[in-house]
Each structure stands twice: as structure tokens, then as C-alpha cells.
Write a protein that holds these residues in place. Structure first.
Motif, mmCIF file in Angstrom:
data_model
loop_
_atom_site.group_PDB
_atom_site.id
_atom_site.type_symbol
_atom_site.label_atom_id
_atom_site.label_comp_id
_atom_site.label_asym_id
_atom_site.label_seq_id
_atom_site.Cartn_x
_atom_site.Cartn_y
_atom_site.Cartn_z
ATOM 1 N N VAL A 18 0.898 -1.048 0.033
ATOM 2 C CA VAL A 18 -0.054 0.057 -0.160
ATOM 3 C C VAL A 18 0.861 1.386 0.068
ATOM 4 N N VAL A 19 0.879 1.972 -1.061
ATOM 5 C CA VAL A 19 1.987 2.885 -1.207
ATOM 6 C C VAL A 19 1.041 4.467 -1.133
ATOM 7 N N LEU A 20 1.426 5.151 -0.267
ATOM 8 C CA LEU A 20 1.090 6.352 0.279
ATOM 9 C C LEU A 20 1.974 7.443 -0.035
ATOM 10 N N LYS A 21 3.140 7.294 -0.256
ATOM 11 C CA LYS A 21 4.236 8.519 -0.503
ATOM 12 C C LYS A 21 5.010 8.249 -1.802
ATOM 13 N N ASP A 22 5.813 9.369 -2.177
ATOM 14 C CA ASP A 22 6.312 9.240 -3.397
ATOM 15 C C ASP A 22 7.468 8.190 -3.249
ATOM 16 N N THR A 23 7.756 7.639 -4.232
ATOM 17 C CA THR A 23 9.002 6.785 -4.111
ATOM 18 C C THR A 23 10.565 7.527 -4.881
ATOM 19 N N MET A 24 11.482 7.054 -4.498
ATOM 20 C CA MET A 24 12.656 7.317 -5.567
ATOM 21 C C MET A 24 12.932 6.590 -6.506
ATOM 22 N N LEU A 25 13.720 7.251 -7.349
ATOM 23 C CA LEU A 25 14.287 6.591 -8.826
ATOM 24 C C LEU A 25 14.847 5.403 -8.445
ATOM 25 N N ASN A 26 14.478 4.276 -9.424
ATOM 26 C CA ASN A 26 14.831 2.791 -9.365
ATOM 27 C C ASN A 26 14.849 2.467 -8.108
ATOM 28 N N SER A 27 13.709 2.699 -7.525
ATOM 29 C CA SER A 27 13.740 1.951 -5.939
ATOM 30 C C SER A 27 12.675 0.727 -5.961
ATOM 31 N N THR A 28 12.752 -0.010 -4.907
ATOM 32 C CA THR A 28 11.775 -1.133 -4.642
ATOM 33 C C THR A 28 10.948 -0.557 -3.201
ATOM 34 N N ALA A 29 9.703 -0.615 -3.542
ATOM 35 C CA ALA A 29 9.016 -0.233 -2.303
ATOM 36 C C ALA A 29 7.951 -1.497 -1.859
ATOM 37 N N VAL A 30 7.854 -2.046 -0.702
ATOM 38 C CA VAL A 30 7.158 -2.888 -0.185
ATOM 39 C C VAL A 30 6.571 -2.665 1.098
ATOM 40 N N GLY A 31 5.329 -3.322 1.556
ATOM 41 C CA GLY A 31 4.991 -3.402 2.912
ATOM 42 C C GLY A 31 3.642 -2.573 2.669
ATOM 43 N N VAL A 32 3.164 -2.645 4.153
ATOM 44 C CA VAL A 32 1.761 -1.861 4.486
ATOM 45 C C VAL A 32 2.002 -1.028 5.749
ATOM 46 N N PRO A 33 2.038 0.357 5.538
ATOM 47 C CA PRO A 33 2.465 0.952 4.339
ATOM 48 C C PRO A 33 3.676 0.774 3.738
ATOM 49 N N ALA A 34 3.804 0.942 2.512
ATOM 50 C CA ALA A 34 5.254 0.672 1.641
ATOM 51 C C ALA A 34 6.291 1.614 2.139
ATOM 52 N N ARG A 35 7.397 1.148 2.311
ATOM 53 C CA ARG A 35 8.502 1.890 2.524
ATOM 54 C C ARG A 35 9.623 1.468 1.369
ATOM 55 N N ASN A 36 10.635 2.382 1.157
ATOM 56 C CA ASN A 36 11.586 2.112 0.208
ATOM 57 C C ASN A 36 12.538 1.089 0.790
ATOM 58 N N ILE A 37 12.907 -0.002 0.186
ATOM 59 C CA ILE A 37 13.826 -1.032 0.663
ATOM 60 C C ILE A 37 15.243 -0.816 0.048
ATOM 61 N N LYS A 38 15.067 -0.621 -1.177
ATOM 62 C CA LYS A 38 16.279 -0.648 -1.864
ATOM 63 C C LYS A 38 16.307 0.277 -2.954
ATOM 64 N N LYS A 39 17.440 0.937 -3.117
ATOM 65 C CA LYS A 39 17.469 2.007 -4.186
ATOM 66 C C LYS A 39 18.599 1.222 -5.432
ATOM 67 N N ARG A 40 18.329 0.704 -6.493
ATOM 68 C CA ARG A 40 18.880 0.282 -7.434
ATOM 69 C C ARG A 40 19.830 1.095 -8.121
ATOM 70 N N ALA A 41 21.128 0.651 -8.616
ATOM 71 C CA ALA A 41 21.986 1.615 -9.507
ATOM 72 C C ALA A 41 21.583 1.623 -10.798
#
Length: 171
Positions: A148-171
Motif C-alpha cells: 500500500v503506497v501512500l508516499k512518493d518513491t525514489m528513482l529506481n527503488s523498490t517499495a514494499v509493505g503496508v504502508p510501503a517503504r523504500n527498501i532498496k535503491k538500485r544503481a
């Protein structure tokens, strides 16, 4: 290359089960939903709202995919196993986006004007994910299934969870 041919090739590239162009044209609800969206969107842009909504509701009945005719959809949208996908009126979807079944690009009920998310290019949205509100999903983002994504994400990132959080920023 035509936009339609590009769309078909995108599906062939992303879905190993897609064997032939004829199979994609006749059996993939993604193609039917996107074609009907483009027709409905034409009428919507020309202020023929009832006709636009009628076309979108007929397409929803046959495909199980609901795309509001007011949404803005880029090229090569792939709705893989599309049943239950909902794309809201003010949603913007970039190019080469893959969306799996049960995804909602919806509003929270608290916003006026732009109420739905903006999805960047080359984004993958996992099954059952809910992306809510006028947020921005950056280019290259991967959204995990049932997030469940409620906030902006970062470029080339992975978002998971409830609420979603960025877990990884890929190169």
C-alpha cells in the motif's frame, strides 16, 4: 515501428507465455482494455463524457479491467493477468509500465483536483498493490505485491509493505 506493433512486442518481451501475435491480440485482455481506453479517452477529450464512460464500462464488463477515460496512459502499458485492475480519472501512467492483477491506482477521498497517482516510466507494480492519492512513483520503481503506497518513491527503488517503504535503491 507503429505504436501498436511496439505494444505487442513489449508484451512478448515481458511475458514468456506469450507465443504469437495472434494469441496476444485475441486472448490478452490487456490489449482489448487499452484499445477501448484509447477510444473512450478520445471521446472524453472531446467532452463526450457519457459516451466515454459507456465505452469504458463495457470494456470493464468484458475484460475485468477498469480504466477511467480521463486517465492519461503512456505507450506500451502491459496489464498482465489484468483482472481487477482499477485506474482512476486523474491517474497518469508513463511508458512501458507493467501492472499485475488486482492493482488500484486510486484516490484517498481526501484530495480535490489531482486525486490519483502519477506513475513514471518502466515501473512494475505487483499483484494486489494499492497506490493511493496524488503521489509520484518514480521511473524504474518496483512495487511489491499487496503493498500500500501512500508516499512518493525514489528513482529506481523498490517499495514494499503496508504502508510501503523504500527498501532498496538500485544503481
Amino acid at each position: 515501428m507503429s505504436k501498436f506493433r511496439e505494444h505487442i512486442n513489449n508484451i512478448k518481451d515481458k511475458d514468456p507465455a506469450a507465443k504469437t501475435t495472434l494469441e496476444i491480440l485475441l486472448l490478452y485482455p490487456s490489449i482489448s482494455a487499452v484499445i477501448n481506453y484509447r477510444i473512450a479517452n478520445f471521446f472524453y477529450k472531446h467532452h463526450l463524457y457519457f459516451l466515454a464512460r459507456l465505452i469504458s464500462q463495457i470494456a470493464r464488463f468484458y475484460t475485468g479491467i477498469e480504466i477511467h477515460p480521463g486517465a492519461r496512459i503512456g505507450k506500451c502499458l502491459f496489464l498482465d493477468h489484468g483482472l481487477g485492475i482499477v485506474i482512476g480519472e486523474t491517474a497518469i501512467v508513463g511508458d512501458c509500465v507493467t501492472i499485475y492483477q488486482g492493482v488500484t491506482l486510486g484516490g484517498t477521498g481526501k484530495d480535490v483536483g489531482k486525486r490519483h497517482p502519477t506513475i513514471g516510466n518502466n515501473v512494475t507494480i505487483g499483484a494486489g498493490a494499492k497506490i493511493l492519492g496524488p503521489i509520484r512513483i518514480a521511473d524504474g520503481t518496483k512495487i511489491g505485491a499487496n503493498s500500500v503506497v501512500l508516499k512518493d518513491t525514489m528513482l529506481n527503488s523498490t517499495a514494499v509493505g503496508v504502508p510501503a517503504r523504500n527498501i532498496k535503491k538500485r544503481a
